[in-house]
Design an enzyme around this catalytic site. Structure first.
Site, mmCIF file in Angstrom:
data_model
loop_
_atom_site.group_PDB
_atom_site.id
_atom_site.type_symbol
_atom_site.label_atom_id
_atom_site.label_comp_id
_atom_site.label_asym_id
_atom_site.label_seq_id
_atom_site.Cartn_x
_atom_site.Cartn_y
_atom_site.Cartn_z
ATOM 1 C CG ASP A 10 47.126 17.935 3.462
ATOM 2 O OD1 ASP A 10 46.695 18.924 2.824
ATOM 3 O OD2 ASP A 10 48.265 17.462 3.293
ATOM 4 C CG ASN A 338 -14.643 -7.088 -8.704
ATOM 5 O OD1 ASN A 338 -14.063 -6.911 -9.768
ATOM 6 N ND2 ASN A 338 -14.865 -6.102 -7.841
ATOM 7 C CG ASP A 347 -9.152 -3.507 -12.210
ATOM 8 O OD1 ASP A 347 -9.902 -3.162 -11.272
ATOM 9 O OD2 ASP A 347 -7.996 -3.954 -12.030
ATOM 10 C CD GLU A 373 -18.731 -0.802 -5.743
ATOM 11 O OE1 GLU A 373 -19.586 -1.404 -5.090
ATOM 12 O OE2 GLU A 373 -17.506 -0.854 -5.514
#
Length: 461
Positions: A10, A338, A347, A373
């Site tokens: 200040d 899949n 997976d 893949e």
């Protein structure tokens, strides 16, 4: 500029004085005359460090500190508190509110600038990602439990270290170990990778060998195992110009001999928090680097990593005039897996195929998943006859046993393989991409001939 420093005071004369000192050291000063301006500037201008006077006209400095630490946008900014009083209670309150250091005004230029350099260097080391913004999916959750700190108390005089241990045991939560300097250095040299090393070393300087304490600090920071541990140097070296030298050698904190146990405990706790935050940041960086190079499903390298590695294999082959082989491997009719069993089953098949391929390759061979893949194998120093044996072994390893799914179903899986062998002339490298193209064409021939087989091509020499 080497860093942005927010000066909060200040008194205009003080702001101008610190601005001149920092600008002369090539920092970029930002000025604030009260607490509200400090909080606004901290968010909007993102300083690298804050110099904060505790006496402000609107908000007490301790409250400003608490608000800075409570805001995720400003919580990690280092804060040096500047105070005109030696009052121990005020110092403790500042450390409790989150100050990184408390320096009594007027601060010696050399020590203040060394501390600024020190904190900015520590912030830069741990600033990942840039700006402190978490990477989605990689931000670690807030720690629900922090284990007790591990603190090593090191002194050339064991009786002094044990006295310090007794003083701290009632005010610092953690395991306090007493070590001589030779013991500490011997352990630092022998810590295996990943071993649990002390979070903080408190190095006690008894005044008889200040240079020895600084050499010990430098040794600790040079060892791989302890370079990320925080080091606090305690004693006469913490006063005067030696303190600046200690900061520049890598000390994370430097305190004089008259520090109270309560203040030393707060300083040590702050060092532990900063050290562990740095550990988490480095772990995040390692995770991000790993994810950039590794396929998260199979644990194999990905295409980004594989292609530069293949280029290196091709360059090494040209240096020696030795052949190398490239295989492109594709799971047969993987879409049906899949479609009929779900992507979770797909997976599981990919993971098991990756495991079988890995088990049938040398440690020097390169194996990567380069597509959904599709896998890539590179065999350094490998002739056509050797590549033929390896490719047939891989086909057999995949087909030999059905893949067992989590549902207990068993799926028969086969692969098709295309092989290209390059025979470079000495010092005449072959482009790795060209060899991969030949392997791809050979893979198409395998697919066209009925799958579950190997086709070979010789790449141009």
């Amino acid at each position: 500029m080497s860093g942005r420093v927010l000066i909060v005071d200040d008194v205009a004369t003080n702001r101008i004085l610190y601005k001149a000192r920092l600008a002369a050291a090539f920092y970029e000063p930002i000025l604030a005359a009260d607490g509200a301006a400090c909080l606004t500037a901290a968010v909007e201008q993102r300083p690298d460090l804050i110099l904060l006077d505790l006496v402000l006209p609107d908000i007490p400095g301790h409250e400003v500190l608490r608000r800075l630490r409570a805001d995720p946008r400003t919580a990690a900014i280092p804060v040096i508190v500047l105070t005109a009083t030696q009052d121990a209670g005020e110092r403790l309150a500042a450390f409790s509110a989150g100050a990184d250091d408390v320096i009594v005004k007027p601060a010696a230029d050399q020590v203040l600038l060394a501390r600024v350099r020190n904190l900015l260097r520590a912030r830069a080391d741990n600033d990942f990602p840039a700006g402190g913004t978490p990477i989605p999916g990689l931000a670690e959750p807030a720690a629900k439990f922090e284990p007790a700190a591990s603190v090593a108390l090191v002194s050339s005089r064991i009786d002094e270290a044990r006295r310090l241990q007794r003083e701290l045991s009632g005010v610092l939560r953690g395991r306090l170990r007493v070590l001589s300097r030779p013991q500490a250095l011997a352990e630092a040299a022998q810590f295996p990778a990943g071993a649990s090393v002390p979070d903080v070393f408190i190095v006690r300087d008894d005044g008889s060998d200040e240079a020895g304490a600084l050499r010990f600090l430098s040794e600790l920071k040079s060892h791989q195992a302890t370079r990320h541990s925080a080091v606090c140097v305690l004693g006469p070296v913490g006063e005067g110009d030696d303190a600046a030298m200690a900061f520049d050698l890598g000390a994370d904190d430097v305190v004089g001999p008259n520090v109270t146990p309560a203040e030393l405990a707060l300083r040590t706790s702050s060092l532990v928090r900063r050290k562990r935050q740095g550990d988490r940041q480095r772990a995040r960086m390692q995770d991000s680097l790993r994810l950039a190079l590794v396929d998260p499903l199979t644990g194999l390298y990905n295409r980004r990593h594989a292609m530069p590695q293949l280029e290196a294999i091709a360059a090494a082959a040209a240096d020696t005039g030795s052949p190398f082989a490239v295989m492109v491997i594709d799971l047969d009719r993987f879409k049906l897996v899949n479609d009929q069993h779900g992507h979770a089953a797909g997976d599981q098949v990919l993971v098991e195929v990756a495991r079988r391929l890995t088990a049938n390759l040398r440690s020097t061979d390169l194996l990567a998943r380069i597509g959904g893949e599709e896998f890539l194998v590179a065999l350094p120093d490998c002739s056509m006859a050797e590549a033929r044996r390896v490719a047939e072994r891989l086909c057999e390893a995949v087909e030999e046993l059905p893949v067992r799914l989590a549902s207990r179903q068993r799926l028969s899986v086969t692969v098709s393989i295309g092989v290209a062998v390059a025979n470079p002339r000495l010092h005449q490298p072959i482009a790795a991409e060209k060899v991969v193209e030949q392997a791809d064409l050979a893979l198409l021939d395998s697919k066209g001939a009925g799958r579950n087989q190997v086709t070979y091509r010789l790449s141009a020499a």
